[in-house]
Scaffold this motif. Structure first.
Motif, PDB file in Angstrom:
ATOM      1  N   ASP A 165     -18.307 -34.696 -28.996  1.00  0.00           N
ATOM      2  CA  ASP A 165     -19.380 -35.500 -28.027  1.00  0.00           C
ATOM      3  C   ASP A 165     -19.714 -36.741 -28.794  1.00  0.00           C
ATOM      4  OD1 ASP A 165     -21.099 -36.099 -25.516  1.00  0.00           O
ATOM      5  OD2 ASP A 165     -22.540 -35.921 -27.243  1.00  0.00           O
ATOM      6  N   GLU A 168     -16.575 -38.751 -29.334  1.00  0.00           N
ATOM      7  CA  GLU A 168     -16.452 -39.590 -28.167  1.00  0.00           C
ATOM      8  C   GLU A 168     -17.443 -40.952 -27.900  1.00  0.00           C
ATOM      9  OE1 GLU A 168     -16.001 -39.458 -23.176  1.00  0.00           O
ATOM     10  OE2 GLU A 168     -17.204 -38.125 -24.349  1.00  0.00           O
ATOM     11  N   ASP A 173     -11.516 -41.222 -29.128  1.00  0.00           N
ATOM     12  CA  ASP A 173     -11.335 -40.438 -28.150  1.00  0.00           C
ATOM     13  C   ASP A 173     -10.230 -39.353 -28.260  1.00  0.00           C
ATOM     14  OD1 ASP A 173     -13.179 -42.006 -26.857  1.00  0.00           O
ATOM     15  OD2 ASP A 173     -11.986 -43.046 -25.347  1.00  0.00           O
ATOM     16  N   ASP A 174      -9.111 -39.613 -28.817  1.00  0.00           N
ATOM     17  CA  ASP A 174      -8.065 -38.533 -28.832  1.00  0.00           C
ATOM     18  C   ASP A 174      -8.695 -37.347 -29.623  1.00  0.00           C
ATOM     19  OD1 ASP A 174      -6.377 -40.419 -27.785  1.00  0.00           O
ATOM     20  OD2 ASP A 174      -5.429 -41.055 -29.568  1.00  0.00           O
ATOM     21  N   ALA A 177     -11.009 -35.506 -27.495  1.00  0.00           N
ATOM     22  CA  ALA A 177     -10.347 -34.571 -26.132  1.00  0.00           C
ATOM     23  C   ALA A 177      -9.833 -33.472 -27.070  1.00  0.00           C
ATOM     24  CB  ALA A 177      -9.090 -35.226 -26.005  1.00  0.00           C
ATOM     25  N   ARG A 197     -14.166 -32.369 -19.727  1.00  0.00           N
ATOM     26  CA  ARG A 197     -14.509 -33.534 -20.674  1.00  0.00           C
ATOM     27  C   ARG A 197     -13.006 -33.964 -21.313  1.00  0.00           C
ATOM     28  NH1 ARG A 197     -20.174 -34.440 -23.259  1.00  0.00           N
ATOM     29  NH2 ARG A 197     -19.259 -36.372 -23.764  1.00  0.00           N
ATOM     30  N   LEU A 201     -10.478 -37.411 -21.078  1.00  0.00           N
ATOM     31  CA  LEU A 201     -10.038 -38.151 -22.099  1.00  0.00           C
ATOM     32  C   LEU A 201      -8.754 -38.049 -22.193  1.00  0.00           C
ATOM     33  CD1 LEU A 201     -13.078 -37.070 -24.483  1.00  0.00           C
ATOM     34  CD2 LEU A 201     -12.414 -39.366 -23.369  1.00  0.00           C
TER      35      LEU A 201
END
Length: 202
Positions: A165, A168, A173-174, A177, A197, A201
């Motif tokens: 979290d 992100e 983002d990678d 994820a 979630r 992503l």
């Protein structure tokens, strides 16, 4: 708890125990009523550590942060048990005292916590770091809970979820994820939305 209640008269102990059982049964579904039962128990047994702990836990679930903090500290003074350090830190954070929450991690008894409870404390302290804008420090605290996806420690599902979290939130983002997916793999019953979630992503 039974041992502590033996310090009371038998009739009083039975009444107090009844209130504690009711508080425990209601704490998730109706925390306000749970707190009422805990208060009733405290009115009859204010010197019993388990009773003060029950009040603190019920107050925490009811969002009564100041009362929860006071009662949990009192319970610890009576019993010497540090198991509620994570709740104590979270109360400080909820009261807007993030710096005070950080100090809990330096408590002399942190080493006595079981691994899962220690992981919860790391999560709270990392969240306090995040509140203060200290993102790298927050990630570092969570890393203390263990980041080996091949050898997850107790509490890893929640630790990795919070780690993801934070990632992100800063645009990584990678990586986020990957950690959401790792958290989801440890959460087959879907207690969190980690799988959703992670998918969002990808």
């Amino acid at each position: 708890m039974r041992a502590e209640l033996r310090t009371l008269s038998k009739p009083n102990a039975e009444i107090v125990a009844g209130h504690l059982v009711a508080a425990g049964q209601l704490v998730d579904s109706d925390p306000k009523r749970a707190l009422e039962h805990a208060h009733a128990a405290r009115n009859r047994a204010a010197r019993v550590g388990a009773v003060r702990e029950a009040v603190g836990v019920a107050a925490y679930h009811a969002g009564e942060w100041a009362e929860a903090l006071s009662e949990l500290r009192t319970a610890r003074r009576i019993s010497g048990d540090p198991r509620n350090l994570a709740l104590i830190a979270d109360c400080e954070r909820a009261l807007g005292r993030a710096t005070q929450a950080l100090r809990v991690l330096s408590d002399r008894d942190v080493g006595r916590l079981d691994p899962e409870t220690r992981a919860e404390l790391f999560i709270v302290v990392a969240s306090a770091r995040r509140d203060l804008g200290q993102i790298d420090a927050a990630l570092g605290v969570l890393a203390r809970g263990g980041m080996d996806r091949n050898n997850p420690r107790p509490g890893a599902a929640r630790t990795w979820y919070v780690y993801a979290d934070i990632l992100e939130s800063i645009g990584r983002d990678d990586e986020a994820a990957q950690w959401f997916a790792a958290s989801a793999a440890l959460d087959p019953s879907g207690l969190t939305d980690a799988a959703d979630r992670a998918a969002a992503l990808l």
